[in-house]
Scaffold this motif. Sequence first.
Motif, PDB file in Angstrom:
ATOM      1  N   TYR A 697       0.829  -1.206   0.000  1.00 36.56           N
ATOM      2  CA  TYR A 697       0.000   0.000   0.000  1.00 36.56           C
ATOM      3  C   TYR A 697       0.865   1.260   0.000  1.00 36.56           C
ATOM      4  O   TYR A 697       0.552   2.239  -0.679  1.00 36.56           O
ATOM      5  CB  TYR A 697      -0.933  -0.007   1.209  1.00 36.56           C
ATOM      6  CG  TYR A 697      -1.902   1.154   1.212  1.00 36.56           C
ATOM      7  CD1 TYR A 697      -2.981   1.169   0.327  1.00 36.56           C
ATOM      8  CD2 TYR A 697      -1.735   2.238   2.073  1.00 36.56           C
ATOM      9  CE1 TYR A 697      -3.868   2.235   0.301  1.00 36.56           C
ATOM     10  CE2 TYR A 697      -2.608   3.301   2.052  1.00 36.56           C
ATOM     11  CZ  TYR A 697      -3.677   3.306   1.169  1.00 36.56           C
ATOM     12  OH  TYR A 697      -4.545   4.366   1.138  1.00 36.56           O
ATOM     13  N   GLU A 725      -9.939   4.409  -5.349  1.00 40.88           N
ATOM     14  CA  GLU A 725     -10.828   3.832  -4.358  1.00 40.88           C
ATOM     15  C   GLU A 725     -12.215   4.470  -4.441  1.00 40.88           C
ATOM     16  O   GLU A 725     -13.243   3.794  -4.292  1.00 40.88           O
ATOM     17  CB  GLU A 725     -10.242   4.000  -2.965  1.00 40.88           C
ATOM     18  CG  GLU A 725      -8.965   3.202  -2.737  1.00 40.88           C
ATOM     19  CD  GLU A 725      -8.495   3.261  -1.311  1.00 40.88           C
ATOM     20  OE1 GLU A 725      -9.319   3.059  -0.400  1.00 40.88           O
ATOM     21  OE2 GLU A 725      -7.292   3.515  -1.089  1.00 40.88           O
ATOM     22  N   SER A 729     -15.624   2.565  -5.243  1.00 41.74           N
ATOM     23  CA  SER A 729     -16.666   2.686  -4.214  1.00 41.74           C
ATOM     24  C   SER A 729     -17.974   3.133  -4.828  1.00 41.74           C
ATOM     25  O   SER A 729     -19.055   2.694  -4.401  1.00 41.74           O
ATOM     26  CB  SER A 729     -16.217   3.674  -3.135  1.00 41.74           C
ATOM     27  OG  SER A 729     -15.066   3.197  -2.485  1.00 41.74           O
ATOM     28  N   HIS A 734     -16.117  -2.096  -2.469  1.00 40.71           N
ATOM     29  CA  HIS A 734     -15.391  -1.518  -1.353  1.00 40.71           C
ATOM     30  C   HIS A 734     -14.266  -2.456  -0.936  1.00 40.71           C
ATOM     31  O   HIS A 734     -14.395  -3.677  -0.974  1.00 40.71           O
ATOM     32  CB  HIS A 734     -16.341  -1.279  -0.169  1.00 40.71           C
ATOM     33  CG  HIS A 734     -17.484  -0.373  -0.496  1.00 40.71           C
ATOM     34  ND1 HIS A 734     -17.372   0.995  -0.554  1.00 40.71           N
ATOM     35  CD2 HIS A 734     -18.799  -0.659  -0.819  1.00 40.71           C
ATOM     36  CE1 HIS A 734     -18.541   1.523  -0.865  1.00 40.71           C
ATOM     37  NE2 HIS A 734     -19.438   0.542  -1.043  1.00 40.71           N
ATOM     38  N   VAL A 735     -13.192  -1.829  -0.491  1.00 44.68           N
ATOM     39  CA  VAL A 735     -12.027  -2.597  -0.066  1.00 44.68           C
ATOM     40  C   VAL A 735     -12.217  -2.985   1.394  1.00 44.68           C
ATOM     41  O   VAL A 735     -12.420  -2.111   2.248  1.00 44.68           O
ATOM     42  CB  VAL A 735     -10.733  -1.776  -0.249  1.00 44.68           C
ATOM     43  CG1 VAL A 735      -9.524  -2.593   0.196  1.00 44.68           C
ATOM     44  CG2 VAL A 735     -10.584  -1.336  -1.699  1.00 44.68           C
ATOM     45  N   PRO A 736     -12.151  -4.263   1.690  1.00 49.51           N
ATOM     46  CA  PRO A 736     -12.288  -4.674   3.091  1.00 49.51           C
ATOM     47  C   PRO A 736     -11.124  -4.152   3.927  1.00 49.51           C
ATOM     48  O   PRO A 736     -10.067  -3.770   3.412  1.00 49.51           O
ATOM     49  CB  PRO A 736     -12.288  -6.203   3.015  1.00 49.51           C
ATOM     50  CG  PRO A 736     -12.630  -6.530   1.598  1.00 49.51           C
ATOM     51  CD  PRO A 736     -12.086  -5.414   0.775  1.00 49.51           C
ATOM     52  N   GLU A 737     -11.326  -4.138   5.225  1.00 56.06           N
ATOM     53  CA  GLU A 737     -10.273  -3.678   6.114  1.00 56.06           C
ATOM     54  C   GLU A 737      -9.085  -4.647   6.064  1.00 56.06           C
ATOM     55  O   GLU A 737      -9.245  -5.853   5.916  1.00 56.06           O
ATOM     56  CB  GLU A 737     -10.814  -3.580   7.543  1.00 56.06           C
ATOM     57  CG  GLU A 737     -11.890  -2.507   7.726  1.00 56.06           C
ATOM     58  CD  GLU A 737     -12.330  -2.387   9.169  1.00 56.06           C
ATOM     59  OE1 GLU A 737     -11.780  -3.150  10.007  1.00 56.06           O
ATOM     60  OE2 GLU A 737     -13.202  -1.559   9.445  1.00 56.06           O
ATOM     61  N   ARG A 738      -7.906  -4.034   6.237  1.00 55.87           N
ATOM     62  CA  ARG A 738      -6.641  -4.753   6.259  1.00 55.87           C
ATOM     63  C   ARG A 738      -6.369  -5.510   4.946  1.00 55.87           C
ATOM     64  O   ARG A 738      -5.640  -6.495   4.935  1.00 55.87           O
ATOM     65  CB  ARG A 738      -6.590  -5.730   7.430  1.00 55.87           C
ATOM     66  CG  ARG A 738      -6.707  -5.060   8.784  1.00 55.87           C
ATOM     67  CD  ARG A 738      -6.564  -6.073   9.900  1.00 55.87           C
ATOM     68  NE  ARG A 738      -6.681  -5.413  11.215  1.00 55.87           N
ATOM     69  CZ  ARG A 738      -6.581  -6.047  12.380  1.00 55.87           C
ATOM     70  NH1 ARG A 738      -6.362  -7.371  12.393  1.00 55.87           N
ATOM     71  NH2 ARG A 738      -6.696  -5.389  13.524  1.00 55.87           N
ATOM     72  N   ILE A 739      -6.951  -5.063   3.881  1.00 49.56           N
ATOM     73  CA  ILE A 739      -6.711  -5.628   2.550  1.00 49.56           C
ATOM     74  C   ILE A 739      -6.102  -4.540   1.671  1.00 49.56           C
ATOM     75  O   ILE A 739      -6.602  -3.401   1.645  1.00 49.56           O
ATOM     76  CB  ILE A 739      -8.003  -6.168   1.912  1.00 49.56           C
ATOM     77  CG1 ILE A 739      -8.580  -7.308   2.757  1.00 49.56           C
ATOM     78  CG2 ILE A 739      -7.733  -6.661   0.485  1.00 49.56           C
ATOM     79  CD1 ILE A 739      -7.691  -8.517   2.864  1.00 49.56           C
ATOM     80  N   ASN A 740      -5.058  -4.882   0.995  1.00 49.24           N
ATOM     81  CA  ASN A 740      -4.404  -3.933   0.104  1.00 49.24           C
ATOM     82  C   ASN A 740      -5.321  -3.665  -1.089  1.00 49.24           C
ATOM     83  O   ASN A 740      -5.763  -4.607  -1.760  1.00 49.24           O
ATOM     84  CB  ASN A 740      -3.059  -4.520  -0.354  1.00 49.24           C
ATOM     85  CG  ASN A 740      -2.206  -3.489  -1.070  1.00 49.24           C
ATOM     86  OD1 ASN A 740      -2.482  -2.291  -1.040  1.00 49.24           O
ATOM     87  ND2 ASN A 740      -1.150  -3.965  -1.712  1.00 49.24           N
ATOM     88  N   PRO A 741      -5.651  -2.411  -1.382  1.00 49.25           N
ATOM     89  CA  PRO A 741      -6.581  -2.108  -2.487  1.00 49.25           C
ATOM     90  C   PRO A 741      -6.164  -2.717  -3.816  1.00 49.25           C
ATOM     91  O   PRO A 741      -7.015  -3.330  -4.487  1.00 49.25           O
ATOM     92  CB  PRO A 741      -6.608  -0.583  -2.521  1.00 49.25           C
ATOM     93  CG  PRO A 741      -6.283  -0.181  -1.132  1.00 49.25           C
ATOM     94  CD  PRO A 741      -5.308  -1.192  -0.630  1.00 49.25           C
ATOM     95  N   HIS A 744      -6.935  -6.370  -3.905  1.00 49.99           N
ATOM     96  CA  HIS A 744      -8.370  -6.643  -3.932  1.00 49.99           C
ATOM     97  C   HIS A 744      -8.930  -6.457  -5.335  1.00 49.99           C
ATOM     98  O   HIS A 744      -9.736  -7.285  -5.808  1.00 49.99           O
ATOM     99  CB  HIS A 744      -9.077  -5.710  -2.952  1.00 49.99           C
ATOM    100  CG  HIS A 744     -10.552  -5.961  -2.850  1.00 49.99           C
ATOM    101  ND1 HIS A 744     -11.092  -7.129  -2.343  1.00 49.99           N
ATOM    102  CD2 HIS A 744     -11.621  -5.179  -3.229  1.00 49.99           C
ATOM    103  CE1 HIS A 744     -12.405  -7.070  -2.392  1.00 49.99           C
ATOM    104  NE2 HIS A 744     -12.759  -5.892  -2.924  1.00 49.99           N
TER     105      HIS A 744
END
Length: 1095
Positions: A697, A725, A729, A734-741, A744
Amino acid sequence: MSGNTSSNSSSRRRRRRPGTAVLLLPLLVVVSLVARVRCQDGNSSAAEAIVLYSTAFSYLTNSMTKEMQTHASFCIANPTTDWNMAFNYTTNLTFLANCLQSQEDVPRRLCTLGEVKFYLDNVFTQGNTGGLIPSKNCNLTTWLSGCEPGWACGIDPSLAVDLNSTVIPTRTTDCQICCEGFFCPQGLTCMMPCPLGAYCPLAMPDDKGLCEPYEYRLPIGHPNHTCGGANIWTDVSTSAEIFCAAGNYCPTTIDSDACDGGHYCRRGSTSQTRCSKLISCKSNTGQQNMRAYGILLIAALVALLLLIYNCSDQMLSIRNQRRAKSRERAARRVRQSENARARWKAAKKHVTGLQTSLSRTFSRKRNPDQLRMLDETHLEVDSDSLPPLYPNESSSSQVSYLELESDRWQRESTNGAAIHELEDMSQGQEDPPISKNAKRKIPRARETDTQIFQFAYAQIEKEKSRESKNENITFSQVISMAAGSEIRKRPLIEVAFKDLTLTLKGKKRCLLKSLTGKIVPGHIAAVMGPSGAGKTTFLSALAGKATGCTKGGLILINGKPDSIHSYKKIVGFVPQDDIVHGDLTVEENLWFSARCRLSADLRKADRVLIVERVIENLGLQEVRDSLVGTVEKRGISGGQRKRVNVGLEMVMEPSLLFLDEPTSGLDSSSSRLLLQALRHEAQAGVNICMVVHQPSYALFQMFDDLILLAKGGLMVYHGPVRQVEKYFSDLGIHVPERINPPDHYIDILEGLVEPRTGLNYKELPLIWMLENGYTIPEDMQSHAAALAISASGGSELDNAGEEQTFAGELWQDVQFNVELRRDHLYHNFLKWNDLSGRRTPSSLLQYKFFLGRISKQRFREARLYATDYLILLLSGACLGSITTISDSNFGASGYSFTVIAMSLLCQIAALRTFSLDKLQYWRESASGISRSAHFLAKDTVDHFNTLIKPVVYLSMFYFFTNPRSTFLDNYIVLVCLVYCVTGMGYAFAIFFNPGPAQLFSVLLPVCMTLLSTQAFNNPNLKAIAYLCYPKWALEAFVIANAKRYYGVWLLTRCGALSKLGYNVHWWTRCNVIVVLFGVFSRVVAFIGLLTHHKK
């Protein structure tokens, strides 16, 4: 066909025969003069006859050499010399005087011209030289004692002697033994004089009835018959007994003396030859042992090679050490100057604060104007008291080098902020302003390495200081800072593409489809997507490297439909593989790229600054003097190698830089360091586009733009990184938490993760086109076509659903290969209009750079070449031990092995020249580096081996076999041979992979040598043999050896050369033809270098 062959063979023999007969004709005419003198005056003494013979000989030498040159030119090297060496008896006519004194009517027993021709006809056509010759004087009904070998008869006394008669006379009277110094063939009943180098004494019978030293027997049934004289003279294999024995020398044809100690005598010698120094020869030595000279020669050669290697290595080491010391000295001075400047600024800040506090305390009512004047006075003193940048240089002398560079840098800096920083570099020096004329008067000799490095490091420190102050500065802010200043900037390149489509030719497979967007200067654009999305293909399409494809749409350079090849000099492309020279150091790799690709007008100080900046930005200072390394030899780490791969393009100051997965295999810190270096380039106005796989990231946030591709070469997103993002969106992704965009998004495009909104990932490219108003391809205009995009990468057009037959697929492959080759030729030979505005070094100057680089590489491969020399040494010793230089064919068989051995060893070694660095060559040639300079420099450096390898081989082979030809003659032939096979090795290495190239290098020399040594009656096969280089090399070897055989060897020389089809005058021609084979091979290899590409 057989009849024609037989007639051709007969005509060839008839053409050769008169030339051989003329060898004896002049001598017989001279003897006839002596005989006529004796016939006219019976009281004339032998001494008077000898004087007349000498007078006649000098006359006939001039008249008969023309006849010899006309009829026997193929085997007569020099008519006068060969005539004198074979038949010049003027120095000692004892044999003639003895014959005239011992026998009466000697002229009547001499052979006529007809008998000589009859004898030589049997020698060269039937080979029947020892048996019965069916002449009219000797047959089954009439057999005189003179018909026996070593005997002769006279003609009828009533007939006049006519030795020029072509008719064989009747010989029935006065049969006597052959005189010493003459030979009498069996069945001819006449005498012929033996040539010089022969030993023709009277024969003596032994216990077995043999007439020694000859091999004929006494006739059965004739007990009163005695042995006569010599009976035959022909080639050495048939009449070896007539040749003066090895270890003895024969000053006349009737004397044979043993060689003295310290001398040696070869077979057929007329005098003894002194042995060379350092060689002891015993008496009766046939040839000297030259192996000691071979050992001395190889020792001297080894010493010379070691001296060259050590001296060159020492010179390179000393040069590198001096440059390293200059760098360290310059860096130390810059650090001291920066430290002093930092301390001075701190002190100035403290004094300014103290002044302010004192002013507030004691002078609260002081006039503000006075306070300002006081402050200005203080600052003026402050400026004058600053320490100079160069502690060891006087500030009151002439203008310093750095001030001149500061003045130039103010005009040519690529960043406006550097102007104000460089103005501070010469603070404290009270020199007058520098004009342009004053700058030109400064001699270049003052630009020492220390000064140049000091200037470079000073600029780097200033750039670091400026970057720390403006950490988030953008390219637009740099441009605004530089507005209104006279600054030399890199040319800006903006690449726009509209409806870019790429289809594979022949197979009609779509790789890219309707891509629209642009990459702009000063930005780093990341190209991302799943495997098979066409990321590298997209990069290659923009860089103009996509071959074998049909391109649709537009690619605009700065808004114009110019080709990217017109800007090749300022466009860099970093391949996915780390293609660098492993046998060069990091600095040497970077410097070679900088020398060949930077502007030729750039001064050395600027080039040093560029290279040092790249080394500093990429974090390669610690390994700059380390070898990059290869698979066999460990070098720098993989991450450092990757950074060197990128640095090769950065040192040429590109305006547009493409990078194919530069961060693959790097850890996060190395990737961040690389991105920081690229960020520095982007701030200078470089347009950077790179393919990235799964960045972190933090790394993802360092990019400016993102180009996200889906499978099938379709675009999903193209815009700023900070808005990606938000874009997804808005689509409900949407990008989940703790996931690198980026991870994903790629998982979604791979189909591994389904969006929660239920949106199909195959519809994302269509959504992007609709939202931006881009043209939608025809096959995507309907909803069904939009869902039919192939998930395996690529979509089929027109006949995608049709099943192809085997013949159809084969035809498509053929079409594809033809189109691919056409595209390669198109890109190689088409001249593009240069719009880069950069004048790179000429091919001649690049040839100089290549020579330096290749020489360093060869020195570092010294062990490999030492192995080659050792193998040559052993092969020369082995072949020299098991082969002998035969006197019958002048060493043709032994030299055949030499041609094969040298061809194999040198041709296989030549494969390394172009097969080991093909990838490096393809990268360098694609970047615009001269291909002719590359080829010529490698060939020039290989000439060292061309000159040394023959010496290594001959140091064993020549001194083991000890041929009669000189060492120089053999060396020249081998040099031409090595030059020829080296060129053939180049061609094999370029056109074939290493395996087939080695196979051809082994088979071709053997097959061609065997073909060249065969005697073909078929004219077609003979024509093929003439196209084989071993034929000409072998002929040159044999001719050089045959020239050293003279006198009694004359018939052997003519017979062997006639059988082999060689000409004694063609030694130079043969060498030239062998060299032309080498030139032709190099031309073919160079054409292959231009047209042959990586598959």
